[in-house]
Design an enzyme around this catalytic site. Structure first.
Site, PDB file in Angstrom:
ATOM      1  N   LYS A 120      -1.113  -1.740  -4.109  1.00 51.38           N
ATOM      2  CA  LYS A 120      -2.217  -0.411  -4.294  1.00 51.38           C
ATOM      3  C   LYS A 120      -1.100   0.802  -4.264  1.00 51.38           C
ATOM      4  O   LYS A 120      -0.180   0.826  -3.485  1.00 51.38           O
ATOM      5  CB  LYS A 120      -2.780  -0.251  -2.844  1.00 51.38           C
ATOM      6  CG  LYS A 120      -3.642   1.187  -2.830  1.00 51.38           C
ATOM      7  CD  LYS A 120      -4.363   1.466  -1.573  1.00 51.38           C
ATOM      8  CE  LYS A 120      -5.648   0.488  -1.615  1.00 51.38           C
ATOM      9  NZ  LYS A 120      -6.538   1.057   0.031  1.00 51.38           N
ATOM     10  N   ASP A 149       0.759  -1.333  -0.191  1.00 57.62           N
ATOM     11  CA  ASP A 149       0.144   0.049  -0.014  1.00 57.62           C
ATOM     12  C   ASP A 149       0.857   1.276  -0.092  1.00 57.62           C
ATOM     13  O   ASP A 149       1.694   1.515   0.921  1.00 57.62           O
ATOM     14  CB  ASP A 149      -0.956  -0.122   1.249  1.00 57.62           C
ATOM     15  CG  ASP A 149      -1.897   1.021   1.188  1.00 57.62           C
ATOM     16  OD1 ASP A 149      -1.924   1.740   0.281  1.00 57.62           O
ATOM     17  OD2 ASP A 149      -2.863   0.943   1.790  1.00 57.62           O
ATOM     18  N   ASN A 205      -9.824  -3.663   2.283  1.00 57.93           N
ATOM     19  CA  ASN A 205      -9.728  -3.252   0.687  1.00 57.93           C
ATOM     20  C   ASN A 205      -9.346  -4.378  -0.006  1.00 57.93           C
ATOM     21  O   ASN A 205     -10.128  -4.597  -1.101  1.00 57.93           O
ATOM     22  CB  ASN A 205      -8.697  -2.120   0.427  1.00 57.93           C
ATOM     23  CG  ASN A 205      -9.325  -1.015   1.099  1.00 57.93           C
ATOM     24  OD1 ASN A 205      -8.468  -0.291   1.963  1.00 57.93           O
ATOM     25  ND2 ASN A 205     -10.402  -0.485   0.879  1.00 57.93           N
TER      26      ASN A 205
HETATM   27 CA   LIG Z   1      -4.324  -0.425   3.070  1.00 58.60          CA
HETATM   28 CA   LIG Z   2      -7.898  -0.028   3.980  1.00 61.06          CA
END
Ligand SMILES: [Ca+2]
Ligand SMILES: [Ca+2]
Ligand SMILES: [Ca+2]
Ligand SMILES: [Ca+2]
Length: 510
Positions: free
Chosen positions: A247, A209, A242
């Site tokens: 990401k 992320d 998520n």
């Molecule tokens: Ca995350």
């Molecule tokens: Ca999240």
């Protein structure tokens, strides 16, 4: 005589300045001990309190039950790192599972610079397994982070130029499921961090992320990383998080459409992530995906939101099995498997079975050799790619993350990068049919390796490409030469780099 005496004094002085201590820690130790091999300390915290730049803290194998954060705040230097290493052949487990759940209860909090941490398992922390909190120029290698109650390894508060090499982050889950990622250079992270050979699986939120809040226009590089099955809990049940693989950025509230995380991904794989494999989120920075592979993610690639002026999305030599997803028309795309003239079927692969992808690493920490997503001989995806300065075999790069025709292995940056260009004698030698050639590069540069017979005829083009500083190992399978029934068993390997040329004599036994 006097000069000689003076020199010996200078020599002693230099020697004294470079004296580096070995400090030992063992589960059977005691912090009242002296920290020697025979009299080890019990805790890394005690060892840290006496460590200086250049020292090595050697941690014996076994379980260390810990209830409080290990704070690493001391500074090494570029040439005198502080080493925190598993004792050779042993595996220490820092078990924080008795620690209270709390946002400040990290397993390791690394505020220091120039550390080299290698070979530790960190599990069960009340928050992150490792938080790199402003710490920079650190190397974190061959560590695993699991069952932590927030992100396994997070970089924050300006943390920059850290190298995360051959680490695994898995089964991390927070109470809400919406925060615990595998690896997260996010929020307030600094620039220049890189991930090499890392795996993240079954984390409750995302595998990787790069979401920002506070930081902007930072750059992160990922190479040979495998991210899979995120958005699921360790039980296999879908999480409330998520559920994305990579990401790549994004922001929130007032800045959601302006923050730029420049992410470069080379030879990375996303599969079986619950929602998206390669996910732009709302990142506005430059994103480069070279030789990506995506399989069976909710959506394989999701990269369609316009970037800010001057930023570029590039997707080249990438592979999707099944629908690729969506990529904006503004993207630079070349030779991806979903473009003409390619078609992709199961027959293109040695295997589509993911077994082994989470299996044990090699003894040096390298990723295991697994048949999944490797191209089958005769696939139209072989040698069908564009040269993007990633080393390749054959006439051209292949499509996807695995180059066929023998492994090209970077042994990863060491604590001290090589000072010069060197090529080492192949091993075994003599050999039949396979031998290894290692070389070192002091700086990023173009390098090539070719094998000739003694008449000067080219037998095999092994490598052409750009490589970073480090030590590399190449394999040559001499069956190419045997097939030609060459008269002599002597071959020459020629390695060229930075205008220099080095030649090795190889002895193939017939
Ligand atoms: Ca995350
Ligand atoms: Ca999240
Ligand atoms: Ca947290
Ligand atoms: Ca190729």
């Amino acid at each position: 005589m006097f000069v000689k005496y003076l020199l010996s004094c200078v020599g002693l002085l230099l020697w004294g300045m470079q004296l580096q201590a070995q400090i030992f820690v063992a589960p059977s130790g005691n912090d009242l001990n002296s920290g020697t091999f025979e009299q080890p300390f019990a805790t890394i915290t005690k060892a840290h309190s006496v460590a200086q730049a250049g020292d090595t803290i050697s941690v014996r194998g076994g379980v260390y039950p810990l209830l409080t954060t290990v704070n690493l705040s001391k500074y090494g230097t570029a040439t005198q790192r502080i080493h925190l290493l598993a004792y050779p052949g042993e595996r220490p487990i820092l078990d924080f599972s008795g620690m209270a759940l709390s946002g400040s209860n990290r397993g390791i909090r690394l505020q220091g610079w120039y550390w080299h941490i290698k070979g530790l398992d960190i599990k069960g922390a009340g928050d992150n397994g490792i938080l790199v909190d402003n710490g920079s120029y650190n190397i974190i290698e061959f560590c695993s982070l699991s069952e932590n109650r927030d992100t396994g390894l997070q970089l924050a508060n300006g943390a920059a130029y850290n190298q995360i090499i051959n680490c695994d982050s898995y089964n991390n889950a927070d109470l809400s499921h919406g925060n615990a990622d595998g690896f997260a250079p996010k929020l307030t992270v600094g620039t220049g961090n890189s991930f090499y050979g890392c795996r993240a699986w079954q984390n409750s939120d995302d595998g990787f992320d790069g979401y920002l809040r506070g930081a902007d226009d930072v750059t992160t590089v990922l190479e040979h990383c495998w991210i899979f099955k995120n958005g699921y809990l360790s039980s296999g049940v879908a999480s409330n998080g998520n559920g994305n693989g990579f990401k790549l950025g994004g922001g929130d509230n007032g800045n959601s459409d302006s923050l730029k995380h420049n992410v470069i991904l080379k030879s990375c794989i996303a599969f079986d992530n619950r929602v998206k494999g390669f996910d732009q989120n709302n990142n506005r920075g430059s994103m480069t995906i070279h030789n990506g592979s995506a399989y069976r993610n909710g959506t394989n690639y999701s990269l369609s939101q316009t970037l800010v002026s001057g930023k570029i999305l590039t997707v080249i030599n990438s592979l999707a099995v099944g629908p690729f997803g969506s990529i904006g028309s503004f993207a630079v795309q070349q030779t991806n498997s979903w473009m003409l003239p390619f078609t992709v079927t199961a027959a293109d692969f040695v295997s589509l079975d993911t077994t082994g992808m989470r299996g044990p690493r090699k003894p040096d920490g390298g990723l295991p050799d697994v048949p999944f997503l490797r191209l089958a001989g005769g696939s139209g995806l072989i040698d069908a790619g564009t040269n993007v300065e990633i080393p390749y075999n054959g006439a051209a790069p292949d499509i996807g993350a695995f180059e066929s025709g023998g492994p090209i292995t970077s042994m990863g940056p060491d604590n001290l990068l090589p000072g010069s260009f060197s090529v080492f004698q192949n091993y075994p030698n003599p050999f039949n049919p396979e031998t290894m050639i290692e070389f070192e590069l002091p700086l990023l540069g173009e390098v090539s390796m070719q094998v000739f017979d003694i008449a000067g005829r080219l037998v095999k083009d092994i490598l052409h490409g750009e490589l970073g500083a480090g030590r590399y190992r190449m394999r040559w399978d001499g069956t190419d030469a045997l097939a030609r029934r060459a008269a002599s068993g002597v071959y020459l390997a020629v390695v060229q780099y930075g205008g220099q040329k080095k030649t090795l004599k190889l002895q193939l036994l017939k």
